[in-house]
Each structure stands twice: as structure tokens, then as C-alpha cells.
Design a protein around this motif. Structure first.
Motif, PDB file in Angstrom:
ATOM      1  N   MET A   7       0.827  -1.206   0.000  1.00 28.39           N
ATOM      2  CA  MET A   7       0.000   0.000   0.000  1.00 28.39           C
ATOM      3  C   MET A   7       0.866   1.262   0.000  1.00 28.39           C
ATOM      4  SD  MET A   7      -3.058  -1.194   2.568  1.00 28.39           S
ATOM      5  CE  MET A   7      -3.626   0.450   2.816  1.00 28.39           C
ATOM      6  N   GLU A   8       1.931   1.260   0.787  1.00 31.56           N
ATOM      7  CA  GLU A   8       2.850   2.408   0.842  1.00 31.56           C
ATOM      8  C   GLU A   8       3.475   2.647  -0.530  1.00 31.56           C
ATOM      9  OE1 GLU A   8       5.370   5.489   2.176  1.00 31.56           O
ATOM     10  OE2 GLU A   8       3.661   4.582   3.197  1.00 31.56           O
ATOM     11  N   PHE A   9       3.968   1.573  -1.138  1.00 36.88           N
ATOM     12  CA  PHE A   9       4.592   1.678  -2.455  1.00 36.88           C
ATOM     13  C   PHE A   9       3.574   2.156  -3.491  1.00 36.88           C
ATOM     14  CE2 PHE A   9       5.715  -0.263  -6.569  1.00 36.88           C
ATOM     15  CZ  PHE A   9       6.963   0.306  -6.757  1.00 36.88           C
ATOM     16  N   GLY A  10       2.394   1.553  -3.476  1.00 36.00           N
ATOM     17  CA  GLY A  10       1.354   1.923  -4.441  1.00 36.00           C
ATOM     18  C   GLY A  10       0.937   3.374  -4.318  1.00 36.00           C
ATOM     19  N   THR A  11       0.825   3.841  -3.093  1.00 34.23           N
ATOM     20  CA  THR A  11       0.459   5.242  -2.872  1.00 34.23           C
ATOM     21  C   THR A  11       1.536   6.176  -3.400  1.00 34.23           C
ATOM     22  OG1 THR A  11      -0.819   4.642  -0.919  1.00 34.23           O
ATOM     23  CG2 THR A  11      -0.160   6.954  -1.123  1.00 34.23           C
ATOM     24  N   ALA A  12       2.794   5.855  -3.116  1.00 36.22           N
ATOM     25  CA  ALA A  12       3.905   6.685  -3.596  1.00 36.22           C
ATOM     26  C   ALA A  12       3.924   6.726  -5.123  1.00 36.22           C
ATOM     27  CB  ALA A  12       5.229   6.165  -3.054  1.00 36.22           C
ATOM     28  N   ILE A  13       3.694   5.587  -5.754  1.00 31.01           N
ATOM     29  CA  ILE A  13       3.666   5.522  -7.216  1.00 31.01           C
ATOM     30  C   ILE A  13       2.483   6.329  -7.760  1.00 31.01           C
ATOM     31  CG2 ILE A  13       3.270   3.963  -9.174  1.00 31.01           C
ATOM     32  CD1 ILE A  13       6.108   3.809  -8.045  1.00 31.01           C
ATOM     33  N   ASP A  14       1.317   6.159  -7.141  1.00 35.18           N
ATOM     34  CA  ASP A  14       0.112   6.851  -7.623  1.00 35.18           C
ATOM     35  C   ASP A  14       0.250   8.364  -7.592  1.00 35.18           C
ATOM     36  OD1 ASP A  14      -1.152   4.464  -8.152  1.00 35.18           O
ATOM     37  OD2 ASP A  14      -2.349   4.466  -6.305  1.00 35.18           O
ATOM     38  N   VAL A  15       0.931   8.893  -6.577  1.00 33.75           N
ATOM     39  CA  VAL A  15       1.082  10.346  -6.487  1.00 33.75           C
ATOM     40  C   VAL A  15       2.348  10.834  -7.186  1.00 33.75           C
ATOM     41  CG1 VAL A  15      -0.282  10.531  -4.373  1.00 33.75           C
ATOM     42  CG2 VAL A  15       2.205  10.289  -4.218  1.00 33.75           C
ATOM     43  N   GLY A  16       3.111   9.921  -7.780  1.00 36.81           N
ATOM     44  CA  GLY A  16       4.313  10.306  -8.520  1.00 36.81           C
ATOM     45  C   GLY A  16       5.496  10.650  -7.641  1.00 36.81           C
ATOM     46  N   ASN A  17       5.473  10.209  -6.389  1.00 38.55           N
ATOM     47  CA  ASN A  17       6.584  10.478  -5.468  1.00 38.55           C
ATOM     48  C   ASN A  17       7.564   9.307  -5.527  1.00 38.55           C
ATOM     49  OD1 ASN A  17       8.310  11.080  -3.366  1.00 38.55           O
ATOM     50  ND2 ASN A  17       6.681  11.777  -1.994  1.00 38.55           N
ATOM     51  N   TYR A  18       8.408   9.303  -6.567  1.00 33.38           N
ATOM     52  CA  TYR A  18       9.317   8.189  -6.790  1.00 33.38           C
ATOM     53  C   TYR A  18      10.442   8.154  -5.763  1.00 33.38           C
ATOM     54  CZ  TYR A  18       6.725   8.003 -11.157  1.00 33.38           C
ATOM     55  OH  TYR A  18       5.723   7.930 -12.094  1.00 33.38           O
ATOM     56  N   THR A  19      10.770   9.275  -5.187  1.00 38.56           N
ATOM     57  CA  THR A  19      11.780   9.305  -4.123  1.00 38.56           C
ATOM     58  C   THR A  19      11.256   8.540  -2.906  1.00 38.56           C
ATOM     59  OG1 THR A  19      12.550  11.443  -4.924  1.00 38.56           O
ATOM     60  CG2 THR A  19      13.206  10.817  -2.698  1.00 38.56           C
ATOM     61  N   ARG A  20      10.014   8.768  -2.568  1.00 37.94           N
ATOM     62  CA  ARG A  20       9.393   8.053  -1.442  1.00 37.94           C
ATOM     63  C   ARG A  20       9.306   6.551  -1.726  1.00 37.94           C
ATOM     64  NH1 ARG A  20       3.279   9.394   0.062  1.00 37.94           N
ATOM     65  NH2 ARG A  20       2.706   7.283   0.635  1.00 37.94           N
ATOM     66  N   ALA A  21       8.959   6.188  -2.960  1.00 37.28           N
ATOM     67  CA  ALA A  21       8.883   4.777  -3.341  1.00 37.28           C
ATOM     68  C   ALA A  21      10.260   4.121  -3.236  1.00 37.28           C
ATOM     69  CB  ALA A  21       8.329   4.637  -4.752  1.00 37.28           C
ATOM     70  N   THR A  22      11.300   4.840  -3.664  1.00 34.07           N
ATOM     71  CA  THR A  22      12.665   4.325  -3.569  1.00 34.07           C
ATOM     72  C   THR A  22      13.056   4.120  -2.112  1.00 34.07           C
ATOM     73  OG1 THR A  22      13.278   5.491  -5.594  1.00 34.07           O
ATOM     74  CG2 THR A  22      15.078   4.769  -4.195  1.00 34.07           C
ATOM     75  N   ALA A  23      12.781   5.100  -1.286  1.00 33.90           N
ATOM     76  CA  ALA A  23      13.122   4.993   0.138  1.00 33.90           C
ATOM     77  C   ALA A  23      12.422   3.799   0.771  1.00 33.90           C
ATOM     78  CB  ALA A  23      12.747   6.281   0.865  1.00 33.90           C
ATOM     79  N   PHE A  24      11.191   3.554   0.388  1.00 37.58           N
ATOM     80  CA  PHE A  24      10.474   2.406   0.931  1.00 37.58           C
ATOM     81  C   PHE A  24      11.116   1.105   0.465  1.00 37.58           C
ATOM     82  CE2 PHE A  24       7.365  -0.924   0.043  1.00 37.58           C
ATOM     83  CZ  PHE A  24       7.060  -1.280   1.336  1.00 37.58           C
ATOM     84  N   LEU A  25      11.395   0.986  -0.839  1.00 38.39           N
ATOM     85  CA  LEU A  25      11.966  -0.258  -1.371  1.00 38.39           C
ATOM     86  C   LEU A  25      13.333  -0.562  -0.779  1.00 38.39           C
ATOM     87  CD1 LEU A  25      10.950  -0.135  -5.135  1.00 38.39           C
ATOM     88  CD2 LEU A  25       9.979  -1.554  -3.317  1.00 38.39           C
ATOM     89  N   GLU A  26      14.079   0.468  -0.449  1.00 36.57           N
ATOM     90  CA  GLU A  26      15.406   0.256   0.130  1.00 36.57           C
ATOM     91  C   GLU A  26      15.352  -0.403   1.503  1.00 36.57           C
ATOM     92  OE1 GLU A  26      17.005   4.214  -0.222  1.00 36.57           O
ATOM     93  OE2 GLU A  26      17.987   3.729  -2.122  1.00 36.57           O
ATOM     94  N   THR A  27      14.202  -0.362   2.163  1.00 36.14           N
ATOM     95  CA  THR A  27      14.078  -0.983   3.485  1.00 36.14           C
ATOM     96  C   THR A  27      13.729  -2.468   3.402  1.00 36.14           C
ATOM     97  OG1 THR A  27      11.715  -0.482   3.701  1.00 36.14           O
ATOM     98  CG2 THR A  27      13.293   1.208   4.460  1.00 36.14           C
ATOM     99  N   LEU A  28      13.410  -2.954   2.209  1.00 34.16           N
ATOM    100  CA  LEU A  28      12.964  -4.338   2.039  1.00 34.16           C
ATOM    101  C   LEU A  28      14.084  -5.245   1.555  1.00 34.16           C
ATOM    102  CD1 LEU A  28       9.577  -3.690   0.181  1.00 34.16           C
ATOM    103  CD2 LEU A  28       9.954  -3.959   2.643  1.00 34.16           C
ATOM    104  N   GLU A  29      13.974  -6.519   1.919  1.00 36.88           N
ATOM    105  CA  GLU A  29      14.881  -7.516   1.362  1.00 36.88           C
ATOM    106  C   GLU A  29      14.471  -7.778  -0.078  1.00 36.88           C
ATOM    107  OE1 GLU A  29      15.418 -11.158   3.508  1.00 36.88           O
ATOM    108  OE2 GLU A  29      15.203 -10.141   5.445  1.00 36.88           O
ATOM    109  N   MET A  30      15.423  -8.256  -0.879  1.00 33.72           N
ATOM    110  CA  MET A  30      15.122  -8.535  -2.275  1.00 33.72           C
ATOM    111  C   MET A  30      14.388  -9.877  -2.368  1.00 33.72           C
ATOM    112  SD  MET A  30      15.154  -7.355  -5.316  1.00 33.72           S
ATOM    113  CE  MET A  30      16.369  -6.089  -5.504  1.00 33.72           C
ATOM    114  N   THR A  31      13.137  -9.804  -2.754  1.00 35.59           N
ATOM    115  CA  THR A  31      12.291 -10.972  -2.993  1.00 35.59           C
ATOM    116  C   THR A  31      11.737 -10.832  -4.400  1.00 35.59           C
ATOM    117  OG1 THR A  31      10.271  -9.893  -2.203  1.00 35.59           O
ATOM    118  CG2 THR A  31      11.617 -11.052  -0.536  1.00 35.59           C
ATOM    119  N   PRO A  32      11.085 -11.831  -4.932  1.00 36.61           N
ATOM    120  CA  PRO A  32      10.477 -11.666  -6.260  1.00 36.61           C
ATOM    121  C   PRO A  32       9.477 -10.507  -6.310  1.00 36.61           C
ATOM    122  CG  PRO A  32      10.586 -13.993  -5.705  1.00 36.61           C
ATOM    123  CD  PRO A  32      11.026 -13.237  -4.479  1.00 36.61           C
TER     124      PRO A  32
END
Length: 159
Positions: free
Chosen positions: A18-43
Motif C-alpha cells: 500500500m505504501e509503495f502503491g500510494t507513492a507511485i500513484d502520487v508520482g513520489n518516486y523518491t518516497r517509493a525508492t526509500a520504501f523499497l530500500e528498506t525491504l529484502e530482495m524478494t520476487p
């Protein structure tokens, strides 16, 4: 909880998605990047990085796309974008420096305003120190009222 027909079914919400989707929907790619950086790499995370990368490229946000390619292990693409970003940043700094210098030099020696020696005031429109009846080019203009308003001759071109 969701009511389906006559039964109630409980679904767990993926807050990260939901966090990632919201960031993408509003065009805040910096926020989406910051969120993804906190996750382990999974499929699932890899799919989100790819989605973000594609959107960042389409939006010409090359710094974000560079980070996405790095996270995905695509070294050649990340390196290319890094070098491209370096050049773009350098050009941007040079442009800003030249613009600032041009503005500063324009403030110190304005070519639009002349200092009038007799009056001591700025003459922005080139109107100071003229003789009566003289226009901006120094030519004498005719005085109105010479011969009255009805005595003016008008030429009409008939074709």
C-alpha cells in the motif's frame, strides 16, 4: 474483514504494498525508492523495483532509474545512467553559474539605464535633456494645433 455473500473473510493487508502503491500513484518516486530500500530482495520486491524503474525512465527521473538498476544488479545500465547524471548535473551547474554571472553583471552595469550628467537621474526611456518638441531620436516633431485640427491634410490611396 470483507463480507462475501453470507460469510465474513479476513484478509491481511500488505502495508508495504500500500505504501509503495500510494507513492507511485502520487508520482513520489523518491518516497517509493526509500520504501523499497528498506525491504529484502524478494520476487515481489524485484517486481516493484522494475515497475519503479520503468516509471522513473518515462518521467525522465534518471537519478531514480539509476538507483533502480543498481538494486536490480544491472550494473551496465546503472553505470551508464550514473555517467549521464554526472554530465547533466555538471551542465546544470554551469548553466546556473553563467546565468547568475549574467544577472550580476547586468545589475552592476545596466545597459538599459543611462545616468544623465545634468540632472543626475536615471533616464530609462531616453527622454531626458531634450529640447521642447524634440522626439527620442533627436528630431523635431511638429507642434499640434498648427493651422487647426481641420487644416490637416490626409492622403488617401485609392486602388
Amino acid at each position: 474483514m470483507v463480507m462475501e455473500a453470507v460469510t465474513t473473510v479476513a484478509y491481511t493487508l500488505d502495508e508495504g504494498l500500500m505504501e509503495f502503491g500510494t507513492a507511485i500513484d502520487v508520482g513520489n518516486y523518491t518516497r517509493a525508492t526509500a520504501f523499497l530500500e528498506t525491504l529484502e530482495m524478494t520476487p515481489e520486491t524485484e517486481a516493484m523495483w522494475k515497475t519503479l524503474c520503468q516509471l522513473a525512465l518515462e518521467a525522465r527521473q534518471l537519478h531514480i532509474a539509476e538507483r533502480c538498476f543498481s538494486a536490480l544488479g544491472q550494473v551496465a545500465k546503472a553505470r551508464f545512467l550514473h555517467e549521464t547524471n554526472e554530465i547533466a548535473d555538471q551542465v546544470s551547474r554551469e548553466y546556473a553559474r553563467r546565468r547568475r554571472d549574467r544577472l550580476l553583471s547586468g545589475l552592476s552595469t545596466s545597459s538599459h539605464a543611462r545616468k544623465e550628467p545634468q540632472t543626475g537621474r536615471n533616464d530609462l526611456f531616453g527622454t531626458g535633456n531634450r529640447k521642447e518638441g524634440q522626439d527620442a531620436g533627436g528630431d523635431m516633431r511638429e507642434k499640434e494645433g498648427k493651422g487647426g485640427a481641420n487644416s490637416r491634410e490626409e492622403s488617401v490611396l485609392v486602388t
